[in-house]
Design an enzyme around this catalytic site. Sequence first.
Site, PDB file in Angstrom:
ATOM      1  N   CYS A 189       0.627  -1.269  -0.056  1.00 18.67           N
ATOM      2  CA  CYS A 189      -0.259  -0.263  -0.075  1.00 18.67           C
ATOM      3  C   CYS A 189       0.863   1.184  -0.237  1.00 18.67           C
ATOM      4  CB  CYS A 189      -0.847   0.260   1.140  1.00 18.67           C
ATOM      5  SG  CYS A 189      -2.690   0.914   1.408  1.00 18.67           S
ATOM      6  N   HIS A 211      -3.645  -5.273   0.319  1.00 17.95           N
ATOM      7  CA  HIS A 211      -3.412  -5.939   1.321  1.00 17.95           C
ATOM      8  C   HIS A 211      -3.217  -6.913   1.913  1.00 17.95           C
ATOM      9  CE1 HIS A 211      -2.930  -2.271   3.288  1.00 17.95           C
ATOM     10  NE2 HIS A 211      -3.793  -1.458   2.918  1.00 17.95           N
ATOM     11  N   GLU A 239      -1.091  -9.028   4.179  1.00 18.87           N
ATOM     12  CA  GLU A 239      -1.243  -8.969   5.373  1.00 18.87           C
ATOM     13  C   GLU A 239      -2.689  -9.243   5.864  1.00 18.87           C
ATOM     14  OE1 GLU A 239      -1.224  -6.121   4.434  1.00 18.87           O
ATOM     15  OE2 GLU A 239      -1.941  -5.060   5.734  1.00 18.87           O
TER      16      GLU A 239
END
Length: 236
Positions: free
Chosen positions: A108, A211, A213
């Site tokens: 990001c 994202h 994660e």
Amino acid sequence: MKRPYIGVIQLVDDEKKRYWMSPGYMNSVEKAGGIPLILPLTKDRDVLMQVLHDLDGLLLTGGHDVDPHLYHEDFHEKIGPLCPLRDASEMMLTHEAVQLNMPVFGICRGLQMLNVVLGGTLYQDIPSQISSTEEHRMPKPFDTVSHSVNILENTPLYDILGSKNIGVNSHHHQSIKDIAPSLRLAAVAEDGVIESIFMPNRRFILGVQWHPELLYDKDEHSRALFSAFVRACSQS
Ligand code: MN
């Protein structure tokens, strides 16, 4: 085998005047086989360089908008909150890591910083600068698919994911405008928003606008990204 040490940029909460960390970054690195270490934020170059030189990889996290003065533009009226301390720390760390050919994974804001550090520019406010019906700024909890991305063949991203189109989550206010001269396009959304870039002929210098994660446990593509990153960090 010794696990690689991967420096993780911590996040800043302006309202609470606190540093913080999103567990997804730490857990994803650890589950993929690395040891995540939260890095200090400081404008002291000597501190950052000493720490960086003991690391095997660098993870650039999400967060604030990037200061447009870093790419020689004035403020757009819709610019979001900035973080000069993160800007300064990440500029020094990223520039040096690239020089060292250390693996860098930008997520990001991390993708945006990679681009800015290497001479690229950003759209400061997607809604007013790009015509789109895609949802790039999905509501919480950011763990479902928000839009698709088209992945270019003959890129490290394609090699890692083995797919020409995947669904991603998305929560970003800015995006890449001009790609830095040393970076290449790896993925783009249907509306033309740049979603991934990389540097050729490096161990691993890759950024994604989404994202992974936050999708690690339920999305094989997210796991593949962290695995590839940690693997590159292990091969010094
Ligand atoms: Mn997006």
